[in-house]
Design a protein around this motif. Structure first.
Motif, PDB file in Angstrom:
ATOM      1  N   MET A1329       4.958  46.754   1.849  1.00 22.70           N
ATOM      2  CA  MET A1329       4.373  45.506   0.893  1.00 22.70           C
ATOM      3  C   MET A1329       4.050  46.053  -0.511  1.00 22.70           C
ATOM      4  O   MET A1329       4.574  45.174  -1.303  1.00 22.70           O
ATOM      5  CB  MET A1329       3.322  44.730   1.627  1.00 22.70           C
ATOM      6  CG  MET A1329       3.866  44.170   2.999  1.00 22.70           C
ATOM      7  SD  MET A1329       2.303  43.452   3.941  1.00 22.70           S
ATOM      8  CE  MET A1329       1.956  41.973   2.876  1.00 22.70           C
ATOM      9  N   ARG A1330       3.320  47.103  -0.535  1.00 23.14           N
ATOM     10  CA  ARG A1330       2.872  47.598  -1.890  1.00 23.14           C
ATOM     11  C   ARG A1330       4.155  48.063  -2.571  1.00 23.14           C
ATOM     12  O   ARG A1330       4.042  47.876  -3.926  1.00 23.14           O
ATOM     13  CB  ARG A1330       1.905  48.589  -1.817  1.00 23.14           C
ATOM     14  CG  ARG A1330       0.759  48.152  -0.943  1.00 23.14           C
ATOM     15  CD  ARG A1330      -0.093  47.486  -2.159  1.00 23.14           C
ATOM     16  NE  ARG A1330      -0.844  48.341  -3.201  1.00 23.14           N
ATOM     17  CZ  ARG A1330      -0.550  48.028  -4.503  1.00 23.14           C
ATOM     18  NH1 ARG A1330       0.376  46.694  -4.780  1.00 23.14           N
ATOM     19  NH2 ARG A1330      -0.787  48.706  -5.412  1.00 23.14           N
ATOM     20  N   LEU A1331       5.051  48.391  -1.985  1.00 24.43           N
ATOM     21  CA  LEU A1331       6.290  49.016  -2.725  1.00 24.43           C
ATOM     22  C   LEU A1331       7.027  48.071  -3.382  1.00 24.43           C
ATOM     23  O   LEU A1331       8.104  47.886  -4.315  1.00 24.43           O
ATOM     24  CB  LEU A1331       7.145  49.902  -1.826  1.00 24.43           C
ATOM     25  CG  LEU A1331       6.705  51.103  -1.571  1.00 24.43           C
ATOM     26  CD1 LEU A1331       7.395  51.858  -0.402  1.00 24.43           C
ATOM     27  CD2 LEU A1331       6.563  52.111  -2.889  1.00 24.43           C
ATOM     28  N   LEU A1332       7.070  46.836  -2.600  1.00 18.34           N
ATOM     29  CA  LEU A1332       7.656  45.377  -2.958  1.00 18.34           C
ATOM     30  C   LEU A1332       6.878  44.907  -4.208  1.00 18.34           C
ATOM     31  O   LEU A1332       7.612  44.002  -4.871  1.00 18.34           O
ATOM     32  CB  LEU A1332       7.878  44.281  -1.893  1.00 18.34           C
ATOM     33  CG  LEU A1332       8.923  44.622  -0.788  1.00 18.34           C
ATOM     34  CD1 LEU A1332       8.806  43.761   0.258  1.00 18.34           C
ATOM     35  CD2 LEU A1332      10.326  44.745  -1.460  1.00 18.34           C
ATOM     36  N   GLY A1333       5.790  45.131  -4.395  1.00 18.87           N
ATOM     37  CA  GLY A1333       4.917  44.479  -5.615  1.00 18.87           C
ATOM     38  C   GLY A1333       4.007  43.589  -5.003  1.00 18.87           C
ATOM     39  O   GLY A1333       3.159  42.958  -5.748  1.00 18.87           O
ATOM     40  N   TYR A1334       3.610  43.671  -3.630  1.00 18.36           N
ATOM     41  CA  TYR A1334       2.522  42.710  -3.004  1.00 18.36           C
ATOM     42  C   TYR A1334       1.095  43.243  -3.880  1.00 18.36           C
ATOM     43  O   TYR A1334       0.914  44.409  -3.555  1.00 18.36           O
ATOM     44  CB  TYR A1334       2.454  42.780  -1.536  1.00 18.36           C
ATOM     45  CG  TYR A1334       3.619  41.687  -0.937  1.00 18.36           C
ATOM     46  CD1 TYR A1334       3.411  40.452  -0.533  1.00 18.36           C
ATOM     47  CD2 TYR A1334       4.777  42.507  -0.648  1.00 18.36           C
ATOM     48  CE1 TYR A1334       4.180  39.727  -0.275  1.00 18.36           C
ATOM     49  CE2 TYR A1334       5.742  41.409  -0.052  1.00 18.36           C
ATOM     50  CZ  TYR A1334       5.347  40.225   0.347  1.00 18.36           C
ATOM     51  OH  TYR A1334       6.276  39.313   0.794  1.00 18.36           O
ATOM     52  N   PRO A1335       0.154  42.525  -4.251  1.00 15.46           N
ATOM     53  CA  PRO A1335      -1.127  43.161  -4.751  1.00 15.46           C
ATOM     54  C   PRO A1335      -1.789  43.354  -3.644  1.00 15.46           C
ATOM     55  O   PRO A1335      -1.914  42.926  -2.437  1.00 15.46           O
ATOM     56  CB  PRO A1335      -1.605  41.777  -5.435  1.00 15.46           C
ATOM     57  CG  PRO A1335      -0.652  40.942  -5.634  1.00 15.46           C
ATOM     58  CD  PRO A1335       0.387  40.967  -4.680  1.00 15.46           C
ATOM     59  N   ALA A1336      -2.453  44.627  -3.782  1.00 19.30           N
ATOM     60  CA  ALA A1336      -3.215  45.249  -2.810  1.00 19.30           C
ATOM     61  C   ALA A1336      -4.398  44.432  -2.103  1.00 19.30           C
ATOM     62  O   ALA A1336      -4.906  44.210  -1.291  1.00 19.30           O
ATOM     63  CB  ALA A1336      -3.858  46.550  -2.926  1.00 19.30           C
ATOM     64  N   ARG A1353      -8.189  53.683   8.470  1.00 16.61           N
ATOM     65  CA  ARG A1353      -8.974  54.089   7.218  1.00 16.61           C
ATOM     66  C   ARG A1353      -8.369  55.621   7.040  1.00 16.61           C
ATOM     67  O   ARG A1353      -8.138  55.949   5.966  1.00 16.61           O
ATOM     68  CB  ARG A1353     -10.420  53.965   7.043  1.00 16.61           C
ATOM     69  CG  ARG A1353     -10.899  52.513   7.128  1.00 16.61           C
ATOM     70  CD  ARG A1353     -12.307  52.092   7.242  1.00 16.61           C
ATOM     71  NE  ARG A1353     -12.699  50.868   6.879  1.00 16.61           N
ATOM     72  CZ  ARG A1353     -14.154  50.662   7.044  1.00 16.61           C
ATOM     73  NH1 ARG A1353     -15.055  51.351   7.094  1.00 16.61           N
ATOM     74  NH2 ARG A1353     -14.527  49.290   6.880  1.00 16.61           N
ATOM     75  N   ASP A1354      -8.425  56.276   8.087  1.00 15.15           N
ATOM     76  CA  ASP A1354      -8.062  57.691   7.942  1.00 15.15           C
ATOM     77  C   ASP A1354      -6.532  57.755   7.547  1.00 15.15           C
ATOM     78  O   ASP A1354      -6.249  58.527   6.630  1.00 15.15           O
ATOM     79  CB  ASP A1354      -8.339  58.550   9.332  1.00 15.15           C
ATOM     80  CG  ASP A1354      -9.755  58.754   9.437  1.00 15.15           C
ATOM     81  OD1 ASP A1354     -10.537  58.507   8.515  1.00 15.15           O
ATOM     82  OD2 ASP A1354     -10.114  59.065  10.745  1.00 15.15           O
ATOM     83  N   LYS A1371      -9.185  44.963   2.268  1.00 13.69           N
ATOM     84  CA  LYS A1371     -10.183  45.263   3.369  1.00 13.69           C
ATOM     85  C   LYS A1371      -9.700  45.785   4.617  1.00 13.69           C
ATOM     86  O   LYS A1371      -8.462  45.306   4.926  1.00 13.69           O
ATOM     87  CB  LYS A1371     -10.755  44.097   3.567  1.00 13.69           C
ATOM     88  CG  LYS A1371     -12.029  44.154   4.382  1.00 13.69           C
ATOM     89  CD  LYS A1371     -13.386  43.082   4.347  1.00 13.69           C
ATOM     90  CE  LYS A1371     -13.822  42.843   2.971  1.00 13.69           C
ATOM     91  NZ  LYS A1371     -14.905  41.792   2.870  1.00 13.69           N
ATOM     92  N   VAL A1372     -10.019  46.843   5.212  1.00 11.85           N
ATOM     93  CA  VAL A1372      -9.760  47.319   6.287  1.00 11.85           C
ATOM     94  C   VAL A1372     -11.213  46.945   7.448  1.00 11.85           C
ATOM     95  O   VAL A1372     -12.028  47.708   7.011  1.00 11.85           O
ATOM     96  CB  VAL A1372      -9.315  48.583   6.699  1.00 11.85           C
ATOM     97  CG1 VAL A1372      -9.054  49.138   8.024  1.00 11.85           C
ATOM     98  CG2 VAL A1372      -8.269  48.862   5.487  1.00 11.85           C
ATOM     99  N   THR A1373     -10.990  46.064   8.277  1.00 16.29           N
ATOM    100  CA  THR A1373     -12.252  45.848   8.898  1.00 16.29           C
ATOM    101  C   THR A1373     -11.917  45.139  10.415  1.00 16.29           C
ATOM    102  O   THR A1373     -10.585  45.319  10.804  1.00 16.29           O
ATOM    103  CB  THR A1373     -13.154  44.900   8.074  1.00 16.29           C
ATOM    104  OG1 THR A1373     -14.391  44.827   8.900  1.00 16.29           O
ATOM    105  CG2 THR A1373     -12.455  43.598   7.980  1.00 16.29           C
ATOM    106  N   THR A1374     -13.072  44.766  11.184  1.00 19.54           N
ATOM    107  CA  THR A1374     -12.581  44.310  12.609  1.00 19.54           C
ATOM    108  C   THR A1374     -12.686  42.822  12.280  1.00 19.54           C
ATOM    109  O   THR A1374     -13.129  42.190  11.213  1.00 19.54           O
ATOM    110  CB  THR A1374     -13.793  44.568  13.365  1.00 19.54           C
ATOM    111  OG1 THR A1374     -14.994  44.189  12.950  1.00 19.54           O
ATOM    112  CG2 THR A1374     -14.019  46.010  13.584  1.00 19.54           C
ATOM    113  N   VAL A1375     -11.974  42.318  13.221  1.00 16.97           N
ATOM    114  CA  VAL A1375     -12.003  40.738  13.296  1.00 16.97           C
ATOM    115  C   VAL A1375     -13.321  40.160  13.141  1.00 16.97           C
ATOM    116  O   VAL A1375     -13.474  38.905  12.421  1.00 16.97           O
ATOM    117  CB  VAL A1375     -11.127  40.200  14.499  1.00 16.97           C
ATOM    118  CG1 VAL A1375     -11.180  38.802  14.628  1.00 16.97           C
ATOM    119  CG2 VAL A1375      -9.751  40.674  14.506  1.00 16.97           C
TER     120      VAL A1375
END
Length: 1559
Positions: A1329-1336, A1353-1354, A1371-1375
């Motif tokens: 997605m980032r390579l396509l240009g989606y904003p992080a 995260r690792d 964000k990387v987190t739990t539901v």
């Protein structure tokens, strides 16, 4: 159309089960795997393939399982039921685990629904048939599954937690069958034929029947417990919410059970409760009528008459004769009790029965009639005298008996439901003793001394027992049984003297009051409570056995009962968390014994530090009437020399009121052997001797300088960094605990605890607020009349659920100004579809061209009361008139809406009010109307339905309609509070009336400071600005400028010069209305307004110019009004005084989190904080007690609560409050929020029904959980939602992830689940997605477990962070942590591959599915999750699309014109390896492009240099087209990163087989 729910019968199915339509062609519901938890006893070796090959699965397919392809052909076979019961559901003796997996396989195959229930005949059904139905109902029930098989001596049970699976739903369509089934169950034991026919049933079956036949008899008390013994019919609130169950079950605790009372007790109870005499006469009349009709009706033979008493007597028989046996067997404890052996199964049964009686006495509907029965049998006295009570195996039993005794003597009038005051309790005690003394004076000469003694001499147990000891056994029996009638003479226990004395003493001794008990209780936990498994179970508590814990049910006896239960549970939950922190910190210290024989430490811990010196500094005298010291302070010295700068700064940042813990570690000389270590407790392993809590008063550095002072003793500019490495903390110890310790030292010779402390431990600040909450609860216990009268009964769970609804409240707003709520007249009509809207002018004349703003006049009924239901059915015609036209308004009530012209706000742009742009739906308008009216308003807000916008508009309208009232805003999280606050700032509420309290204020997205200090500074700055304006006004009037010296002089200036001129001007205008230029010529403040952006007066119309003149005067009036508000800040010199005044007087809307409210309640009370309205967002995520405390942040006014409105906004279909300990969550229901409890009680609520967050297709994944959740027009029409996700074939998809390198899920430690394949796959998709240009910042990665979160995260750190064109996602987190948030694209990893795990909780599924707006991609093991019954509604939709990720590789940017329904060219990705190859190839292209761009830039630089030197080649082509051809494929023009991709070789072949030299 607004619908108000909860006013009728509670919709049990909708709220408690994942209900959804299943058509005839739907795929079959496959088997679900057995849930397993680490450290539990449930076997976890079964796999999906084993389930599919299982014998029961094949039997189900042949006999009852219905699928889309086939239906069972075999007829019903009673023999098959018997065979399944005997082979699969029965344990052949011993204490082996029940085959729970077998029960679950039968449950998911619909054994009950498709086979047992349709073929049930109450007359002919076999014992095995009835028992099988009981077991299947139990398996479905929410909470636990209990199976009891074998004889009384062989109680075998197992349990498993389930999530939101309704037990009784299969009976809804056959209510008559349920009644017959329940009658059959209740009569099993009474059927004497069963017991007389040994050839009909085996002995162990008789015992099983004896124990199981009442497993479905549920009363109002909490979560359902299937009964594993006939005598133990535990209670169930959720079942009583279901009308199918409640009608029959409640009869078991009706007045008929008094037929089994002894005659003396019966007379006593009727005399004490005269209202029951009429009811009893009606029962007697029915008996006489039955006799007259020729029958021989005997009410004492009814099941209800003897049911409970028989249960109690059988329990006492087991307690007396079966707990201990002289012959050991495989069920008995090997440790003998004297010459006897303890039967663990009977001990468990006795504990369960105690829990059952506690449940009955802790709720008013059952307590009123059951308590006399419990007292008549003297259950508590008999339990106190039992051998089990004093045995080491009976510790939990003893705690439960004490809890039963507490509820039996609870301070309440049972039949009025009223809390008794301390004085009333004391007077009742004195009256009882006085009557007793009079009786023994007349009838018992031997007790003359007792009769003449003062009350204080016979108050205590020992004194009373001594005086009664003069009686002989027969005299004592006559006194207790005949004269006092406390016990029946027929009771075999009446022969025992110790029993009779125990009954007497328990009845006449003075009990400690609830207030005294809670005031004497330490707020900090000690080592004895921390590791008491019956009070604070470990995290792997699976539900085996009961606990000595209170339960948070639907109903409570009194407010004191409510507070006491919450106090105990919150205290124990915090104890559990503290215990975990201690067990984490202490091992890192590495204790050892040094040469002097003292304990030393060679390690270090971030949260714990060795103590250099500890000494008690001061012990103050007790207060009058108390025995504990009024204060105990100590000094603790420690060193921070061993810490690095970051950790040292954490210790240096300790501040006043922070809680610390003092630990005593004593290292053992000899290490524990393997066998000893296995048996050792946690404190023994850690060497932990004592734990005591304390609160910081102040902290000083090595030179004695005060650190972190917030009292003003040290000015900010005088603050200096701490000196040296030693820190001395002055702490306040718990006075109650100190008193207990000193008494133990004096009376028992115990160790001096305070001379042994050697470790000081701190905790994370966010987790360390328990003491303030406990203090708040304790303070509330010592107050009276703490809840508004209109909310009191509903809060306790009694009375009419709609009594607090605004239409039933007095003092309503008959007319409301809705300001900017309605955008136009059509919006008004759409908001009230069931009313004929009649627009009028302010003078009452018809208005044919209405424009906003609008005032709404609520219609009244003939009695003069407001009769208004926004959006509800208000038709007066017959509902069966189907020929009525939709546009015929003759049948609708008239709603008068006044359109008015607002006054001119002023000539400057800042005078113009901010306008709302949200087009509220009719449901939202209904919520706004309800919110601005007095009473209780509950709004259920599904995801994306505009809860925050609705809340903000309620606040806005409420402020303008009730400007003198103050509103308190409470949320669970700082983020939600800031979102709400930021939207309030955009509405027409002056900033000077807004205040944000707490630590999250700095995160507000605004340049203004809304903290107390920031608002004070803003008011002082504003004061100077306004005074300069006054000075300018004085100059324009040619007056001295010194009038603007202070706010006071400005006020005089207003009265003498400004207002007087305005009055003269108005008088002159009244005589010159015919002159169009009069106002322009004579306006007295024309010179002051010369700097307006536009001319004020036109001179063409007198009316228009007068309106403009009034606008100018309104500007001046507002200016001087603000100055008057600034006057207090001018007079008050202290910053603290100014901020306190701002909070208590100035601010109209005050916002804080529930945690801050609990922490600062005492401060609010001391300052006299007042508020009229409470709005609580996220109320379904807040613990019940943390919801309750914000209602009580103010003192009463003349004994009455000031609170007028309570607005609760939340969603009980999403995740509940976080409770870390499973026992408190499941057993005590501590995770039940007040919002959820109100919904379950049937209190009316409004459910928002239109979402504007997600694509309609994404919303279908979760909208089945709500009643009528639709979509707003913007998500159907906006091009963002209609456009496809570039690079993806679908907007949502389930992606099946196979084993990665031969592995699925893994658990390096318990509950720390990870799935490497899903982690790599998710990160690869993110890179794509980032390579396509989606904003992080538009992408979030969610998962259901913390272990997977850390693993992802690792992977991101390894594969994404090194590249600036990739970077980490938003964000990387739990539901669970992401609840309340959203993002455009969500990548979701479900982790589990063996068992579904806690995603079976439908509330967690709803949260997970509702976070994405545009794209949701779920990575999981399809074969596992598609079989989970609870998740079917969502996963059936997900599985309608391919389970391999579908990409559109023809799109190379983040933009596409492709419609969302157009999949384009689909490239299915087989798994994580192929996806990794694809992104590596794309990254290689970007890398090569960047290298080429870098070289091109270098050549450009050389060319420019050569041009400057005159050496450039004129024939060299350097057109821009060549540059564009070298640009990266994703359009990234940032500085080139020379690193190559890490994951994979850049020379690998891409997925399409083309060589990599194409770059």
């Amino acid at each position: 159309m607004t619908k108000v729910y909860g006013t009728g019968v509670y919709d049990f199915r909708r709220h408690r089960v994942a209900e959804y339509p299943v058509d005839g062609e739907a795929p079959p519901v496959p088997e679900k795997p057995t849930e397993s938890r680490p450290l539990s006893n449930v076997p976890s070796s079964i796999t999906l393939s084993e389930i599919q090959r299982d014998r029961l699965t094949r039997i189900a397919a042949e006999n009852w399982m219905k699928t889309a392809d086939s239906a069972p052909t075999k007829p019903f076979s009673p023999d098959l039921v018997k065979e399944i019961y005997s082979t699969e559901l029965t344990v052949k003796g011993g204490r082996k685990p029940v085959p729970l997996q077998r029960v679950m396989i039968l449950e998911v195959s619909q054994y009950l629904e498709n086979y047992l229930l349709p073929n049930f005949n109450p007359e002919t059904a076999s014992f095995e048939h009835v028992m099988s139905m009981i077991l299947m109902v139990n398996e479905k029930d929410v909470g636990m599954v209990f199976l009891r098989l074998g004889t009384v001596d062989n109680i075998i049970f197992k349990l498993q937690f389930r999530e939101n699976v309704a037990a009784w739903i299969c009976f809804y369509e056959r209510k008559d069958m349920f009644k017959s089934f329940l009658e059959r169950v209740l009569r099993l034991k009474e059927d004497q034929n069963i017991w007389k026919k040994p050839d009909c049933f085996r002995k162990d079956e008789l015992s099983t029947l004896h124990d199981q036949c009442l497993s479905v008899t549920n009363f109002r008390s909490g979560w359902s417990y299937a009964n594993f013994c006939l005598k133990n019919c535990l209670t169930d609130a959720q079942s009583l919410e279901d009308e199918v169950v409640s009608e029959r079950i409640m009869r078991l605790a009706s007045l008929e059970c008094w037929h089994s009372l002894s005659y003396g007790r019966f007379q006593m109870e009727l005399c004490l409760n005269e209202n029951l005499i009429k009811k009893w006469r009606r029962i007697a009349k029915r008996a006489r009528d039955g006799t007259k009709q020729g029958g021989t009706f005997d009410p004492t033979t009814m099941l209800e008459a003897n049911f409970l008493r028989n249960l109690i007597e059988e329990f006492l028989e087991v307690l007396d004769s079966e707990v201990f046996s002289s012959i050991p067997n495989e069920d008995n404890d090997p440790v003998a009790h004297g010459s006897e052996y303890v039967n663990d199964a009977c001990v468990l049964y006795c504990e369960r029965f105690m829990e059952f009686l506690i449940d009955l006495l802790s709720q008013l509907p059952t307590r009123r009639l059951v308590r006399p029965l419990v007292a008549d049998v003297a259950v508590v006295a008999k339990c106190h005298l039992s051998s089990l009570y004093s045995h080491e195996k009976g510790k939990l039993f003893g705690q439960l008996v004490d809890l039963l005794q507490f509820y039996e003597g609870f301070e309440i009038n049972d039949h009025q439901g009223r809390q008794m005051t301390d004085d009333e309790v004391l007077q009742a005690h004195y009256k009882r003793l006085q009557a007793f003394q009079l009786l023994v004076f007349k009838k018992v000469p031997k007790l003359r001394e007792l009769a003449l003694a003062n009350i204080g001499a016979i108050n205590k147990r020992a004194d009373l027992s001594k005086k009664l000891s003069v009686l002989s056994a027969e005299e004592l029996r006559d006194l207790v049984c005949s004269k006092l009638k406390l016990v029946s003479k027929d009771d075999p226990w009446s022969e025992r003297v110790d029993f009779l004395i125990e009954v007497m003493v328990s009845f006449f001794e003075k009990q400690q009051s609830q207030k005294e008990a809670i005031n004497a209780l330490p707020l900090y936990p000690n080592e004895q409570i921390m590791w008491d498994e019956s009070l604070v179970p470990s995290i792997n508590y699976s539900g085996e056995g009961c606990l000595a814990l209170p339960k948070l049910n639907l109903q409570f006896l009194t407010l004191h009962d409510y507070l006491l239960r919450n106090f105990n549970l919150f205290r124990l939950e915090s104890t559990y968390e503290i215990r975990e922190d201690i067990q984490e910190a202490v091992p890192h210290l590495l204790s050892y014994t040094n040469n002097e024989g003292e304990t030393a430490f060679r390690g270090w811990s971030r949260m714990g530090v060795p103590i250099k010196e500890f000494r008690i500094r001061d012990v103050k005298q007790p207060k009058i009437g108390e025995v504990k010291p009024s204060a105990v302070t100590a000094e603790v010295t420690f060193s921070v020399s061993s810490y690095k700068a970051q950790i040292r700064s954490e210790w240096n940042s300790l501040k006043e009121h922070d809680v610390l813990f003092l630990l005593s570690i004593r290292h053992s000389f000899e290490p524990l052997s393997a066998e000893e270590a296995e048996k050792a407790t946690v404190p023994q392993k850690l060497g932990l001797q004592y734990v005591r809590g304390c609160e910081i008063i102040e902290m000083r550095d090595e030179e004695g300088t005060l650190m972190n002072d917030f009292t003003g003793r040290i000015k900010r500019d005088e603050w200096k960094p701490p000196k040296g490495e030693l820190r001395t903390v002055t702490v306040a110890l718990d006075t109650a605990q100190y008193h207990m310790d000193v008494c133990d030292i004096a009376e028992k010779g115990a160790d001096d605890v305070y001379s042994t402390f050697n470790i000081l431990m701190r905790r994370k600040p966010k987790e360390n607020n328990f003491k303030a909450i406990l203090e708040s609860i304790r303070d509330l216990m010592n107050e009276t009349c703490i809840v508004p009268d209109w909310l009191h009964d509903i809060f306790l769970g009694y009375g009419d659920p709609s009594a607090a609804q605004w239409i039933n409240r007095p003092d309503l707003l008959e007319k409301a100004d809705f300001k900017d709520t309605f955008l136009d007249a059509a919006h008004v009509k759409d908001s009230f579809p069931n009313y004929q809207v009649h627009f009028v002018h302010s003078d009452g004349t018809d208005n044919s061209d209405p424009c906003p703003p609008f005032r709404v006049k609520f219609p009244k009924n003939p009695e003069g009361a407001v009769n208004f239901q926004p959006g509800s059915a208000a038709s007066t015609t017959s509902s069966n008139n189907s020929n009525a036209m939709e546009d015929d308004h003759s049948d609708k009530l008239e709603l008068v809406v006044e359109s008015y012209v607002p006054p001119d706000p002023g000539p400057y742009p800042q005078d113009q009010p901010k306008q709302n742009s949200v087009r509220f739906t009719s449901t939202q308008v209904g919520a706004i109307i309800s919110g601005i009216q007095p009473g209780l308003t509950m709004v259920v807000g599904p995801p994306g339905t505009g809860k925050t916008d609705t809340a903000v508009q309620i606040l806005n309208v409420l402020y303008h309609n009730c400007p003198s009232q103050r509103t308190l805003i409470i949320t669970h999280s700082n983020q939600a509070l800031n979102d709400l606050f930021e939207k309030i700032m955009e509405r027409d509420v002056p900033a000077r009336y807004l205040l944000r309290l707490g630590q999250g204020e700095q995160e507000l997205a605004t340049d203004l400071d809304f903290s107390r200090q920031g608002r004070v500074n803003a008011m002082l700055v504003r004061r100077l600005e306004l005074l300069s304006e006054v000075e300018r006004l004085a100059r324009s009037l040619q007056l001295p400028e010194d009038v603007a010296y202070t706010c006071e002089t400005a006020g005089f200036f207003w009265l003498l010069h400004v207002y007087s001129r305005w009055e003269l001007f108005l008088a002159a205008c009244a005589d010159n209305k015919d002159k169009s230029t009069f106002i322009q010529d004579r306006f007295p403040f024309k010179e002051f307004f010369i700097d307006t952006p536009n001319p004020i007066f036109s001179g063409q119309s007198f009316e228009k110019d007068m309106r403009a003149a009034k606008g100018c005067f309104r500007h001046l009036k507002t200016m001087f009004q603000e100055l008057e508000e600034c006057r207090a800040f001018e007079l008050l010199k202290s910053t603290v005084d100014r901020s306190n005044y701002l909070m208590t007087k100035q601010a109209k809307i005050v916002a804080m989190t529930c945690t801050h409210a609990a922490l600062k309640r005492k401060d609010f009370l001391n300052l006299g904080f007042k508020y009229d309205n409470l709005l609580m967002e996220e109320s379904a995520q807040i613990l019940e007690i943390e919801t309750f405390i914000p209602m009580l942040l103010q003192r009463q006014e003349d004994g009455y609560a000031r609170l007028k409105r309570c607005i609760l906004i939340g969603d009980h279909h999403q995740l509940p409050p976080v409770v870390k300990n499973m026992a408190f969550q499941k057993y005590s229901h501590m995770d039940q929020s007040l919002f959820t409890r109100f919904v379950r009680l049937g209190i009316p609520y409004i459910e928002l029904n239109a979402q504007g967050r997600a694509r309609p297709s994404l919303a279908q994944l979760y909208n089945w959980r709500y009643k009528d959740l639709g979509d707003l027009p913007n998500v159907r029409e906006n091009h963002i939602f209609r456009r496809a996700n570039a690079g993806f074939s679908f907007d949502y998809q389930l992606v099946d992830v196979p084993d990665y390198h031969g592995r699925g899920e893994s658990a390096p430690s318990p509950w720390f689940y990870q799935n490497e394949g899903e982690a790599e796959y998710v990160v690869s998709v993110y890179i794509y997605m980032r390579l396509l240009g989606y904003p992080a910042n538009k992408i979030s990665i969610l998962t259901t477990y913390n272990g997977q979160k850390l693993l992802i995260r690792d992977v991101i750190s390894r594969r994404c962070v090194p590249y600036d064109f990739i970077g980490p996602p938003h964000k990387v987190t739990t539901v669970d942590k992401f609840q309340g948030q959203q993002n455009d694209f969500v990548l979701l990893s479900l982790v589990r591959t063996r068992f579904v795990g806690h995603l079976r909780d439908v509330r967690r599924l709803i949260v997970a599915m509702s976070r994405a707006r545009l794209g949701l991609y779920v990575f999981c093991r399809r074969s596992l999750f598609e079989q989970c019954y609870e998740l079917q509604p969502t996963f059936q939709l997900l599985l309608q699309r391919p389970d391999h990720l579908g990409l559109n590789l023809q799109e190379f940017t983040a933009f596409t014109d492709r419609h969302v329904d157009d999949t384009g060219s689909i490239q299915l990705i087989s798994g994580p390896d192929e996806m990794a190859d694809l992104v590596n190839y794309r990254m290689h292209e970007v890398y090569q492009s960047r290298v080429a761009s870098y070289h091109l830039n270098e050549s450009w630089s050389e060319h420019d240099n050569s041009v400057e030197n005159g050496t450039a080649n004129p024939n060299t082509s350097t057109g821009t087209d060549d540059v564009e051809m070298q640009a990266p494929a994703n359009g990234d023009d940032r500085e080139v990163d020379m690193q190559a991709p890490v994951n994979g070789d850049v020379t690998e072949m891409p997925p399409d087989g083309k060589p990599n030299d194409s770059a």
